[in-house]
Design a protein around this motif. Sequence first.
Motif, PDB file in Angstrom:
ATOM      1  N   ALA A 256       0.833  -1.204   0.000  1.00 23.76           N
ATOM      2  CA  ALA A 256       0.000   0.000   0.000  1.00 23.76           C
ATOM      3  C   ALA A 256       0.864   1.250   0.000  1.00 23.76           C
ATOM      4  O   ALA A 256       0.578   2.225  -0.712  1.00 23.76           O
ATOM      5  CB  ALA A 256      -0.923  -0.011   1.216  1.00 23.76           C
ATOM      6  N   GLY A 257       1.932   1.225   0.805  1.00 26.61           N
ATOM      7  CA  GLY A 257       2.847   2.363   0.828  1.00 26.61           C
ATOM      8  C   GLY A 257       3.494   2.611  -0.516  1.00 26.61           C
ATOM      9  O   GLY A 257       3.647   3.760  -0.947  1.00 26.61           O
ATOM     10  N   ALA A 258       3.851   1.524  -1.220  1.00 35.22           N
ATOM     11  CA  ALA A 258       4.493   1.661  -2.529  1.00 35.22           C
ATOM     12  C   ALA A 258       3.523   2.224  -3.563  1.00 35.22           C
ATOM     13  O   ALA A 258       3.855   3.134  -4.332  1.00 35.22           O
ATOM     14  CB  ALA A 258       5.025   0.304  -2.989  1.00 35.22           C
ATOM     15  N   VAL A 259       2.293   1.691  -3.596  1.00 30.10           N
ATOM     16  CA  VAL A 259       1.291   2.178  -4.556  1.00 30.10           C
ATOM     17  C   VAL A 259       1.034   3.664  -4.337  1.00 30.10           C
ATOM     18  O   VAL A 259       1.018   4.466  -5.286  1.00 30.10           O
ATOM     19  CB  VAL A 259      -0.010   1.368  -4.428  1.00 30.10           C
ATOM     20  N   LEU A 260       0.857   4.033  -3.087  1.00 29.12           N
ATOM     21  CA  LEU A 260       0.560   5.431  -2.772  1.00 29.12           C
ATOM     22  C   LEU A 260       1.756   6.338  -3.072  1.00 29.12           C
ATOM     23  O   LEU A 260       1.598   7.432  -3.613  1.00 29.12           O
ATOM     24  CB  LEU A 260       0.158   5.539  -1.302  1.00 29.12           C
ATOM     25  N   ALA A 261       2.959   5.867  -2.763  1.00 30.66           N
ATOM     26  CA  ALA A 261       4.159   6.668  -3.002  1.00 30.66           C
ATOM     27  C   ALA A 261       4.341   6.945  -4.496  1.00 30.66           C
ATOM     28  O   ALA A 261       4.706   8.072  -4.886  1.00 30.66           O
ATOM     29  CB  ALA A 261       5.388   5.956  -2.442  1.00 30.66           C
ATOM     30  N   TYR A 262       4.070   5.966  -5.345  1.00 22.89           N
ATOM     31  CA  TYR A 262       4.222   6.181  -6.786  1.00 22.89           C
ATOM     32  C   TYR A 262       3.162   7.151  -7.318  1.00 22.89           C
ATOM     33  O   TYR A 262       3.428   7.940  -8.230  1.00 22.89           O
ATOM     34  CB  TYR A 262       4.169   4.858  -7.532  1.00 22.89           C
ATOM     35  N   GLU A 263       1.961   7.099  -6.732  1.00 25.18           N
ATOM     36  CA  GLU A 263       0.933   8.051  -7.157  1.00 25.18           C
ATOM     37  C   GLU A 263       1.317   9.473  -6.737  1.00 25.18           C
ATOM     38  O   GLU A 263       1.139  10.423  -7.492  1.00 25.18           O
ATOM     39  CB  GLU A 263      -0.420   7.660  -6.562  1.00 25.18           C
ATOM     40  N   VAL A 264       1.848   9.596  -5.522  1.00 24.86           N
ATOM     41  CA  VAL A 264       2.325  10.907  -5.054  1.00 24.86           C
ATOM     42  C   VAL A 264       3.424  11.416  -5.979  1.00 24.86           C
ATOM     43  O   VAL A 264       3.424  12.585  -6.392  1.00 24.86           O
ATOM     44  CB  VAL A 264       2.825  10.809  -3.603  1.00 24.86           C
ATOM     45  N   ALA A 266       3.987  10.659  -9.125  1.00 25.22           N
ATOM     46  CA  ALA A 266       3.438  11.043 -10.420  1.00 25.22           C
ATOM     47  C   ALA A 266       2.746  12.400 -10.347  1.00 25.22           C
ATOM     48  O   ALA A 266       2.873  13.237 -11.255  1.00 25.22           O
ATOM     49  CB  ALA A 266       2.463   9.977 -10.909  1.00 25.22           C
ATOM     50  N   THR A 267       2.022  12.646  -9.258  1.00 24.20           N
ATOM     51  CA  THR A 267       1.314  13.902  -9.112  1.00 24.20           C
ATOM     52  C   THR A 267       2.285  15.077  -8.924  1.00 24.20           C
ATOM     53  O   THR A 267       2.143  16.117  -9.565  1.00 24.20           O
ATOM     54  CB  THR A 267       0.355  13.843  -7.895  1.00 24.20           C
ATOM     55  N   LEU A 268       3.271  14.887  -8.076  1.00 18.61           N
ATOM     56  CA  LEU A 268       4.217  15.976  -7.808  1.00 18.61           C
ATOM     57  C   LEU A 268       5.070  16.285  -9.028  1.00 18.61           C
ATOM     58  O   LEU A 268       5.488  17.427  -9.217  1.00 18.61           O
ATOM     59  CB  LEU A 268       5.099  15.612  -6.619  1.00 18.61           C
ATOM     60  N   ASN A 269       5.345  15.268  -9.849  1.00 16.80           N
ATOM     61  CA  ASN A 269       6.162  15.478 -11.047  1.00 16.80           C
ATOM     62  C   ASN A 269       5.329  15.917 -12.244  1.00 16.80           C
ATOM     63  O   ASN A 269       5.883  16.255 -13.285  1.00 16.80           O
ATOM     64  CB  ASN A 269       6.936  14.213 -11.401  1.00 16.80           C
ATOM     65  N   GLY A 270       4.000  15.824 -12.098  1.00 20.25           N
ATOM     66  CA  GLY A 270       3.132  16.151 -13.230  1.00 20.25           C
ATOM     67  C   GLY A 270       2.905  17.623 -13.370  1.00 20.25           C
ATOM     68  O   GLY A 270       2.468  18.114 -14.395  1.00 20.25           O
TER      69      GLY A 270
END
Length: 270
Positions: A256-264, A266-270
């Motif tokens: 769960a931490g990994a899935v959420l971290a990758y979404e964060v 992607a959002t911060l880099n987007g």
Amino acid sequence: MPPVSRRRITGFSNPTVKFLRSLRDKKHRRRAKRFLAEGLRLLTEARESGRLPDMLVMAEGREAHPLVDALERDVAAAGGEIVETSAEILAKITGKDNPQAIAGVFAEFDTTLAALDRDAAPIWLVAQALRDPGNLGTMLRTGDAVGAGGLILIDDCADPFGVEAVRASMGAVFTQAIAQARWEDFLPWLRGGPGQLVAASLRDAVPYRGAAYARPCFVLVGNESRGLPEAYEAECDLRVTMPMRGRADSLNAAVAGAVLAYEVLATLNG
């Protein structure tokens, strides 16, 4: 360069062997403020991260390797000790029937919150009461993969310097900052500067995709079986939910931490 000096150990009852074996126990690790890491990959990650072992332990008859030679040279130049012993004794030290041919003894790092620079990275991982050392090591690897600043361990977590956690980190124990704190100390520290606290939750949560993440983002996961205490979730700036399409009602904490971290990320880099 002159040959590197090595001390040879041949007996299982040697005091150095007893000391090295004792580092598998949390009580002795804390007393010595030292921990054991095994394998050329881990030790090379440590060296490339600017950390060298106080003692390098190598099995006799191992295959020659330029990275081992580099480790030997650097440890010797830094005043560290180099020990050579049999594969059988090394197995006794590491607790593995088929150990790696090389291990190192490292000084524990400063794990206080004061040692962290929250502005060093856009993402930080935070784990509360994470008890499985494999999950802890996985979170360190995830942190390394997403470019996180480090992992903050809240309340009673597994020992990040335990043999199992160090192995599971695949070297990330040396690339990630690690802090340990109680919740009542972590929260004032967090609120003392910039930082958004985010957790996966079912309480007043929004979909994790496209949520309003902000840097530095502290991604919080809870205990493997109990999750996060309700009072902890209430302190989060953002609570997000992940869809569960099957019969399982939750993900593994580290996953769960990994899935959420990758979404964060992607959002911060987007």
